[in-house]
Motif scaffolding. Structure first.
Motif, short mmCIF file in Angstrom:
data_model
loop_
_atom_site.label_atom_id
_atom_site.label_comp_id
_atom_site.label_asym_id
_atom_site.label_seq_id
_atom_site.Cartn_x
_atom_site.Cartn_y
_atom_site.Cartn_z
N GLU A 59 0.84 -1.20 0.00
CA GLU A 59 0.00 0.00 0.00
C GLU A 59 0.88 1.25 0.00
OE1 GLU A 59 -3.53 2.05 2.75
OE2 GLU A 59 -2.74 0.05 3.23
N SER A 60 0.52 2.21 -0.81
CA SER A 60 1.31 3.44 -0.89
C SER A 60 0.94 4.39 0.25
CB SER A 60 1.07 4.14 -2.23
OG SER A 60 -0.29 4.53 -2.36
N ILE A 61 1.89 5.26 0.61
CA ILE A 61 1.67 6.28 1.63
C ILE A 61 1.34 7.62 0.98
CG2 ILE A 61 2.81 7.62 3.47
CD1 ILE A 61 4.30 5.12 4.28
N ILE A 62 1.93 7.87 -0.19
CA ILE A 62 1.64 9.09 -0.94
C ILE A 62 1.26 8.72 -2.36
CG2 ILE A 62 3.21 10.53 0.43
CD1 ILE A 62 5.23 10.23 -1.94
N ASN A 63 0.71 9.68 -3.11
CA ASN A 63 0.41 9.41 -4.51
C ASN A 63 1.59 9.78 -5.39
OD1 ASN A 63 0.10 12.27 -5.40
ND2 ASN A 63 -1.66 12.22 -4.03
N ILE A 64 1.57 9.29 -6.60
CA ILE A 64 2.71 9.47 -7.50
C ILE A 64 2.87 10.94 -7.90
CG2 ILE A 64 1.37 9.00 -9.59
CD1 ILE A 64 5.03 7.96 -8.87
N ASN A 65 1.78 11.69 -7.94
CA ASN A 65 1.87 13.11 -8.29
C ASN A 65 2.66 13.88 -7.24
OD1 ASN A 65 0.38 12.77 -10.66
ND2 ASN A 65 -1.56 13.06 -9.60
N THR A 66 2.40 13.57 -5.97
CA THR A 66 3.15 14.21 -4.90
C THR A 66 4.63 13.87 -5.00
OG1 THR A 66 1.27 14.24 -3.38
CG2 THR A 66 3.45 14.32 -2.39
N PHE A 67 4.93 12.61 -5.25
CA PHE A 67 6.34 12.18 -5.38
C PHE A 67 7.03 12.93 -6.51
CE2 PHE A 67 9.60 9.50 -7.31
CZ PHE A 67 10.42 9.28 -6.22
N ASN A 68 6.38 13.00 -7.67
CA ASN A 68 6.98 13.68 -8.82
C ASN A 68 7.20 15.17 -8.54
OD1 ASN A 68 7.09 11.34 -10.35
ND2 ASN A 68 5.07 11.66 -11.25
N LYS A 69 6.26 15.78 -7.86
CA LYS A 69 6.40 17.20 -7.52
C LYS A 69 7.60 17.42 -6.60
CE LYS A 69 5.22 21.54 -7.10
NZ LYS A 69 5.41 22.50 -8.21
N VAL A 70 7.78 16.52 -5.63
CA VAL A 70 8.91 16.61 -4.71
C VAL A 70 10.22 16.46 -5.46
CG1 VAL A 70 10.09 15.40 -2.82
CG2 VAL A 70 7.65 15.90 -2.64
N GLN A 71 10.26 15.56 -6.45
CA GLN A 71 11.49 15.37 -7.22
C GLN A 71 11.84 16.62 -8.02
OE1 GLN A 71 12.97 12.52 -6.18
NE2 GLN A 71 11.02 12.50 -5.09
N GLU A 72 10.82 17.29 -8.55
CA GLU A 72 11.06 18.54 -9.30
C GLU A 72 11.66 19.61 -8.39
OE1 GLU A 72 7.41 19.71 -11.08
OE2 GLU A 72 7.25 17.94 -12.35
N ILE A 73 11.14 19.70 -7.16
CA ILE A 73 11.64 20.69 -6.21
C ILE A 73 13.08 20.36 -5.83
CG2 ILE A 73 11.36 21.64 -3.89
CD1 ILE A 73 8.34 21.23 -4.24
N LEU A 74 13.37 19.07 -5.60
CA LEU A 74 14.73 18.66 -5.24
C LEU A 74 15.72 19.00 -6.34
CD1 LEU A 74 14.06 15.16 -3.60
CD2 LEU A 74 14.85 17.21 -2.43
N LYS A 75 15.33 18.77 -7.59
CA LYS A 75 16.22 19.07 -8.72
C LYS A 75 16.47 20.56 -8.83
CE LYS A 75 15.06 15.02 -11.53
NZ LYS A 75 14.41 14.56 -12.77
N SER A 76 15.44 21.36 -8.59
CA SER A 76 15.58 22.80 -8.73
C SER A 76 16.47 23.40 -7.65
CB SER A 76 14.21 23.47 -8.67
OG SER A 76 13.63 23.33 -7.38
N LYS A 77 16.64 22.67 -6.53
CA LYS A 77 17.44 23.18 -5.42
C LYS A 77 18.89 22.73 -5.50
CE LYS A 77 13.61 23.61 -2.22
NZ LYS A 77 13.59 24.59 -1.20
N ARG A 78 19.20 21.88 -6.47
CA ARG A 78 20.58 21.39 -6.60
C ARG A 78 21.41 22.41 -7.37
NH1 ARG A 78 18.92 15.29 -8.40
NH2 ARG A 78 18.01 14.64 -6.41
N ARG A 79 22.00 23.31 -6.64
CA ARG A 79 22.86 24.31 -7.27
C ARG A 79 24.28 24.12 -6.76
NH1 ARG A 79 18.59 27.69 -5.37
NH2 ARG A 79 17.12 28.19 -7.01
N ILE A 80 25.23 24.37 -7.59
CA ILE A 80 26.65 24.25 -7.22
C ILE A 80 27.16 25.62 -6.83
CG2 ILE A 80 28.94 23.60 -8.01
CD1 ILE A 80 27.51 21.79 -10.06
#
Length: 205
Positions: A155-176
């Motif tokens: 059973e899932s704890i979150i939906n896939i849309n929430t997961f994908n949104k979180v991944q987008e935010i994580l990528k946008s915060k990866r700055r060198i």
């Protein structure tokens, strides 16, 4: 181990397969006796790996349960992790808060309501990247097989849309940071760990 034991005048031998260490020809027998169990162990290890991989492809998580899940079994008695009612709602709230883009990982770590999870910065980052919480299982690449994502039986704890949104935010915060650039370590910040996804660094040692 055998060579190190000889330094202390200790001879390792077997009653059933005695080896005369003074006869160089008998070293062939020694290598056979030591090699056969090693081959057997490797075969068993490969069978276990393939069995676990087959289970993952079926959508059955067969490794250590992440925070928010506990051990369980399905109606046929096969392992099937189930939701930990004491922690799963906290995991869900972490994803929902981070999804808004209003909270950083450091801010979430400092919140008292999540202290029960005993999170660190590293494992919080791993949690946010784990698609397992969205009811999916990532089957890693192995030999000729490419990495795939399958639907999990748990059973899932979150939906896939929430997961994908979180991944987008994580990528946008990866700055060198410019201050981290080094002419010698010019790949620092670009190389990723293939297990945790974190940045690899280097030193002058």
């Amino acid at each position: 181990v055998i060579k190190n034991s000889k330094k202390y005048d200790i001879e390792i031998n077997s009653i059933n397969n005695w080896i005369d260490y003074n006869d160089p020809n008998q070293l062939i027998l020694l290598l056979i006796h030591l090699g056969l169990p090693e081959v057997d162990n490797l075969n068993k290890s490969n069978k276990v790996k393939m069995g676990m991989r087959h289970g993952l492809k079926e959508g059955r998580w067969n490794m250590r349960q992440p925070i928010g899940y506990i051990k369980g079994k399905d109606e046929n008695g096969k392992p099937l992790m189930r939701i930990d009612t004491n922690k799963s709602f906290l995991i869900k709230e972490i994803f929902q808060m981070f999804e808004t883009g209003l909270y950083s990982q450091n801010q979430i770590l400092k919140m008292d309501k999540f202290s029960h999870l005993k999170l660190s910065k590293s494992n919080l980052s791993r949690i946010l990247k784990k698609i397992l919480y969205a009811g999916k299982i990532r089957v890693p690449a192995y030999k000729e097989d490419e990495e795939i994502i399958v639907d999990g039986l748990h059973e899932s704890i979150i939906n896939i849309n929430t997961f994908n949104k979180v991944q987008e935010i994580l990528k946008s915060k990866r700055r060198i940071k410019k201050s981290s650039y080094d002419d010698i370590l010019f790949l620092r910040g670009f190389l990723k760990c293939n297990k945790c996804g974190g940045n690899l660094t280097g030193s002058g040692s």
